[in-house]
Design a protein around this motif. Structure first.
Motif, PDB file in Angstrom:
ATOM      1  N   LEU A  59      29.684  18.165  25.349  1.00 39.03           N
ATOM      2  CA  LEU A  59      30.379  18.558  24.135  1.00 39.03           C
ATOM      3  C   LEU A  59      29.472  18.661  22.778  1.00 39.03           C
ATOM      4  O   LEU A  59      30.194  18.107  21.355  1.00 39.03           O
ATOM      5  N   CYS A  60      28.370  18.819  22.842  1.00 38.01           N
ATOM      6  CA  CYS A  60      27.614  18.918  20.898  1.00 38.01           C
ATOM      7  C   CYS A  60      27.977  20.324  20.386  1.00 38.01           C
ATOM      8  O   CYS A  60      28.237  20.802  20.586  1.00 38.01           O
ATOM      9  N   PRO A  61      28.837  19.723  19.204  1.00 33.60           N
ATOM     10  CA  PRO A  61      29.647  21.379  17.976  1.00 33.60           C
ATOM     11  C   PRO A  61      27.979  22.312  18.749  1.00 33.60           C
ATOM     12  O   PRO A  61      28.452  23.183  18.352  1.00 33.60           O
TER      13      PRO A  61
ATOM     14  N   SER B 118      21.132  21.548  23.090  1.00 28.98           N
ATOM     15  CA  SER B 118      22.166  20.796  22.943  1.00 28.98           C
ATOM     16  C   SER B 118      21.003  20.249  21.263  1.00 28.98           C
ATOM     17  O   SER B 118      20.263  20.378  21.178  1.00 28.98           O
ATOM     18  N   CYS B 119      22.182  19.771  20.495  1.00 25.14           N
ATOM     19  CA  CYS B 119      21.000  19.328  19.037  1.00 25.14           C
ATOM     20  C   CYS B 119      20.295  17.391  18.912  1.00 25.14           C
ATOM     21  O   CYS B 119      19.277  17.264  18.868  1.00 25.14           O
ATOM     22  N   ASN B 120      20.621  17.225  19.761  1.00 28.48           N
ATOM     23  CA  ASN B 120      20.065  15.337  20.455  1.00 28.48           C
ATOM     24  C   ASN B 120      20.421  14.585  19.325  1.00 28.48           C
ATOM     25  O   ASN B 120      20.294  14.003  19.950  1.00 28.48           O
ATOM     26  N   THR B 121      21.355  15.276  18.503  1.00 26.55           N
ATOM     27  CA  THR B 121      21.172  14.179  17.355  1.00 26.55           C
ATOM     28  C   THR B 121      22.795  13.884  17.680  1.00 26.55           C
ATOM     29  O   THR B 121      23.355  12.166  16.627  1.00 26.55           O
ATOM     30  N   CYS B 122      23.586  14.294  17.391  1.00 26.03           N
ATOM     31  CA  CYS B 122      25.523  13.980  16.665  1.00 26.03           C
ATOM     32  C   CYS B 122      25.763  12.836  17.706  1.00 26.03           C
ATOM     33  O   CYS B 122      25.404  12.637  18.815  1.00 26.03           O
ATOM     34  N   GLU B 123      27.328  12.573  17.455  1.00 25.96           N
ATOM     35  CA  GLU B 123      27.418  10.994  18.319  1.00 25.96           C
ATOM     36  C   GLU B 123      27.802  12.355  19.604  1.00 25.96           C
ATOM     37  O   GLU B 123      27.498  10.956  20.634  1.00 25.96           O
ATOM     38  N   PHE B 124      28.078  12.713  20.182  1.00 28.62           N
ATOM     39  CA  PHE B 124      28.126  13.471  21.417  1.00 28.62           C
ATOM     40  C   PHE B 124      27.134  13.561  21.492  1.00 28.62           C
ATOM     41  O   PHE B 124      27.191  12.803  23.452  1.00 28.62           O
ATOM     42  N   CYS B 125      26.211  14.155  21.641  1.00 32.47           N
ATOM     43  CA  CYS B 125      24.347  13.718  21.944  1.00 32.47           C
ATOM     44  C   CYS B 125      24.262  12.167  22.407  1.00 32.47           C
ATOM     45  O   CYS B 125      23.441  12.044  23.678  1.00 32.47           O
ATOM     46  N   SER B 126      24.367  11.228  21.208  1.00 35.45           N
ATOM     47  CA  SER B 126      24.272  10.750  21.914  1.00 35.45           C
ATOM     48  C   SER B 126      24.367   9.662  22.243  1.00 35.45           C
ATOM     49  O   SER B 126      24.178   8.984  23.104  1.00 35.45           O
TER      50      SER B 126
HETATM   51 ZN   LIG Z   1      24.906  17.236  19.261  1.00 31.19          ZN
END
Ligand SMILES: [Zn+2]
Length: 343
Positions: free
Chosen positions: A106-108, A92-100
């Motif tokens: 759930l990360c896009p 996952s991206c590690n920075t989006c609202e879901f990762c946070s």
């Molecule tokens: Zn993410």
């Protein structure tokens, strides 16, 4: 390096076994010399082509793997060269609202090894350091490669989503599949009563050996009627249905009032007839689930460590015999995981 890959989508004949470029890591990635990988149904869908998912060819298949760290990037602190490790396939991206919020699946930008990026049916694979973990307990490489994807998926479904409790009754449909057999193990550790279905009496016997309390052969009996009989018309608390179209209506009618239906797939079709009246009147929860977050991954590593658990391995193939392994999975002949040995 040697790898199993595709250069176009299609049937089993599209799978190739040949030399490809060895991956090159960045400062936050880990290069792993793989010793074992395992098959998931996802591999077949990736080979056939999943609508909306574009892969770069040559594409190496495989989401599960275990091996030895060959090289760790400069910023990697959790593992070092020589460590025996396994992989969390979800990136996952590690920075989006879901990762946070710690909800990585759930990360896009969520994607899987072997699905969007090169996978584990190869001598080497690279992965972000967050996805690399030391092998728990005394598991062999084959065992360590056999459980991550299916146990992570089943754990999130049963524990995080359906919140299965000791003493509850769960129905797991199609016990031969990897997620279903993982769910059986987790449900038994939870202290639930477990009912399973299969169309194959050999798989029913194996499920009973693994602790299934009751097994229904759906070719011999209507499972929904059988559930009504077994539960004095009450129904089950939790139901795991990854089958979809063929079973959906029967699954809804097998649930108790307030029951939870949890799904992570629809192998027979994703647009079934449904029964909204039953859903609201009986206050049924329909729960979708995909893979799991990093906390859940650590929880399954603990599950294996604390309980000295071993995954169920159906068979082990050599990397070069990959077509036979996929054929076995495509024909649904396995119980538990098909593992690939990589030397
Ligand atoms: Zn993410």
């Amino acid at each position: 390096m040697k790898a199993v890959f595709i250069t176009e989508h299609g049937g089993i004949d599209k799978i190739k076994f040949d030399e490809v470029k060895k991956p090159v890591i960045s400062s936050k990635e880990v290069l792993i010399k793989l010793k074992a990988a395992s098959l998931n149904h996802l591999d077949i869908w990736v080979r056939q082509g999943i609508p909306g998912i574009k892969v770069e060819f040559p594409h190496i298949l495989g989401s599960d793997g275990a091996g030895v760290v060959e090289e760790a990037g400069q910023e990697v602190k959790n593992v070092k060269a020589g460590d025996k490790v396994l992989l969390n396939p979800g990136i996952s991206c590690n920075t989006c609202e879901f990762c946070s919020a710690g909800e990585h699946s759930l990360c896009p930008a969520f994607h899987l090894l072997g699905e969007h990026v090169n996978g584990t049916y190869a001598e080497y694979v690279k992965a972000p350091f967050e996805n690399v973990h030391r092998i728990p307990g005394n598991l062999s490489f084959e065992e360590a490669a056999a459980f991550p994807l299916v146990f992570l998926t089943a754990w999130r479904m049963l524990i995080s989503k359906a919140r299965l409790l000791p003493g509850e009754t769960i129905l797991i449909l199609g016990i031969g599949g990897g997620v279903s057999s993982a769910a059986l193990r987790i449900a038994k550790h939870t202290g639930a009563r477990v009912i399973v279905t299969s169309g194959d009496n050999n798989k029913i016997e194996k499920a009973k050996q693994l602790g299934a309390d009751i097994a229904i052969n759906y070719n011999e009996k209507d499972f929904a009627k059988e559930i009504r009989n077994l539960t004095q018309k009450r129904g089950v608390d939790v139901l795991l249905d990854n089958i979809g179209s063929v079973t959906w209506i029967k699954s809804l009618s097998s649930l108790a009032r307030g029951g939870r239906l949890v799904t992570c797939g629809a192998t027979t079709g994703a647009n079934p007839q449904t029964d909204i009246q039953r859903i609201f009147w009986n206050q049924i929860s329909v729960l979708g689930s995909t893979m799991g977050n990093r906390k859940e991954f650590l929880q399954i590593l603990n599950l294996f460590e604390v309980n000295n658990l071993k995954p169920v391995i159906d068979s082990v193939f050599l990397l070069k015999d990959f077509r036979e392994a996929q054929k076995k999975m495509e024909e649904k002949k396995q119980f538990g995981k098909i593992v690939i040995k990589i030397y």
